[in-house]
Design a protein around this motif. Structure first.
Motif, PDB file in Angstrom:
ATOM      1  N   PHE A   1      17.950-120.875 -24.880  1.00 14.52           N
ATOM      2  CA  PHE A   1      18.232-121.754 -23.754  1.00 14.52           C
ATOM      3  C   PHE A   1      17.248-122.933 -23.844  1.00 14.52           C
ATOM      4  O   PHE A   1      16.404-123.122 -22.975  1.00 14.52           O
TER       5      PHE A   1
ATOM      6  N   GLU B   1      13.541-119.706 -23.832  1.00 15.90           N
ATOM      7  CA  GLU B   1      13.922-120.766 -22.890  1.00 15.90           C
ATOM      8  C   GLU B   1      12.787-121.756 -22.755  1.00 15.90           C
ATOM      9  O   GLU B   1      11.610-121.412 -22.916  1.00 15.90           O
TER      10      GLU B   1
ATOM     11  N   LEU C   1      16.001-120.135 -14.991  1.00 17.14           N
ATOM     12  CA  LEU C   1      16.780-118.984 -15.446  1.00 17.14           C
ATOM     13  C   LEU C   1      16.977-117.965 -14.330  1.00 17.14           C
ATOM     14  O   LEU C   1      18.030-117.326 -14.236  1.00 17.14           O
TER      15      LEU C   1
END
Length: 401
Positions: free
Chosen positions: A10, A93, A100
């Protein structure tokens, strides 16, 4: 652990994608999760650096990764990503803290769902702490970490480094941490949360300088120096000097050898001075000796006297550098629609070989169909998800960013 490391990313901008590119180059299967309109780096490329509408920024840090365009705000999209994570070894991420979690994909939930996952977070200043919510970007962290003050500090004042060095270093550190966590998982079967930040990377870049700075009581003006001197903690002549044409740098050098190489009585007279305490005086004397000379004349003499030096080269010069060519520092790839892009190759060799180039996710969702078919979805199911704007894939109409 899988024979091939599987990574769900991500990540956008540079720190996170740089990390995943290192891993993908080394053979990891990296799936980049993007919004339907594509990640930030698809829509911005500094210096107007586009090739047939493809961002050079994107191509600089997404080599060998796959793109899955998906709407994480839709339950179907979130469920598909969770299925992908169930088969993964690593989740990475680099969102701002809390993003998130708001998407229902927070690390606490993922760890509970799959305890052996290696989770990795790349933030600006850290996931927690008094400044965690502040914007984190390379230039900002150059300033906050002291790098700009230390890089400048001459008569022209503080100066920024001319590239996103903290972002790139942060990506390399995160890749190193992930690999270490994977080794730990092989040994114990346990997952790990690996955390990096641009702020930490900016400080780590200056390990030598900071350790030296804090080791002794420094003057308030320790960074102030003659414009030729390249570092606050090196003896002169360490720095950059103009020539009759162009510039050269001098590293750490014996003053007697330098005086002999330049056949300079002025430098012989200064051989015994403290070249740190009087670095400005010595640097100015060296500058006076060099400003009328050409690199072609001084370089052979410097080599003969073992003087450490290099010409200051441009990016165009770098492309023609015979050692860069020998090292295969660059790789040319084809860009859809015609034309080529020149990429910087992976910096390491393995058994004498560079990792190969396999793919570039030129378009958001370019690999959505293949990725979801690996999860067991049929092409018809994928097309239906694309029609419902749950995923993006070739042939589907992407929303505007």
């Amino acid at each position: 652990m899988q024979l091939k490391m599987k990574v769900v990313s991500f990540c956008h901008y540079l720190q996170g994608p740089a990390c995943t590119q290192y891993l993908a180059d080394m053979g990891a299967e990296v799936v980049k999760i993007e919004p339907l309109a594509g990640a930030f780096e698809r829509h911005w490329s500094g210096g107007n650096s586009w090739i047939n509408g493809v961002s050079a920024f994107l191509m600089s840090a997404n080599r060998n990764t796959e793109s899955l365009a998906i709407d994480l705000k839709q339950p179907e999209g979130r469920d598909l990503v969770l299925r992908l994570i169930d088969e993964a070894d690593v989740v990475i991420e680099n969102f701002r803290p809390g993003v998130l979690d708001r998407l229902g994909l927070g690390f606490d939930m993922l760890r509970e769902r799959k305890p052996a996952l290696v989770l990795a977070s790349a933030s600006g200043l850290g996931r927690t702490g008094p400044a965690a919510s502040r914007p984190g970007q390379d230039l900002l962290m150059q300033a906050r970490s002291g790098l700009i003050a230390a890089t400048g500090g001459g008569t022209q004042g503080p100066a920024a480094v001319g590239a996103a060095v903290i972002d790139q270093h942060g990506g390399a550190l995160l890749a190193m941490g992930i690999l270490g966590a994977c080794v730990r998982r092989l040994q114990t079967g346990e997952g790990t949360l690996v955390e990096s930040s641009l702020f930490a990377a900016g400080i780590d870049l200056q390990t030598e300088a900071l350790t030296k700075y804090y080791a002794v009581k420094q003057r308030p003006d320790v960074f102030t120096r003659d414009r030729h001197v390249g570092s606050w903690y090196h003896d002169a002549p360490y720095g950059v000097y103009p020539l009759a044409e162009g510039h050269l740098v001098l590293s750490m050098n014996d003053p007697a050898k330098l005086a002999a190489a330049l056949d300079s009585d002025a430098l012989r007279a200064l051989q015994q001075i403290d070249r740190y305490a009087e670095r400005d005086r010595y640097a100015q004397a060296v500058a006076a000796e060099l400003r009328t000379r050409r690199f072609e004349d001084v370089s052979p003499v410097f080599d003969a006297h073992a003087i450490w030096h290099e010409r200051v080269r441009s990016y165009d010069d770098l492309l023609e550098d015979p050692q860069a060519r020998h090292n295969e520092a660059f790789r040319e790839i084809d860009v859809p629609g015609g034309g080529t892009a020149l990429l910087v190759n992976h910096p390491l060799r393995y058994d004498g070989e560079l990792p190969g180039y396999r793919r570039m996710p030129f378009h958001a969702g370019q690999d959505s169909l293949a990725i979801l078919q690996r999860l067991g979805l049929s092409e018809a199911e994928c097309r239906a998800l694309a029609d419902a704007k749950v995923i993006g894939m070739p042939g589907a109409t992407a929303p505007r960013s």
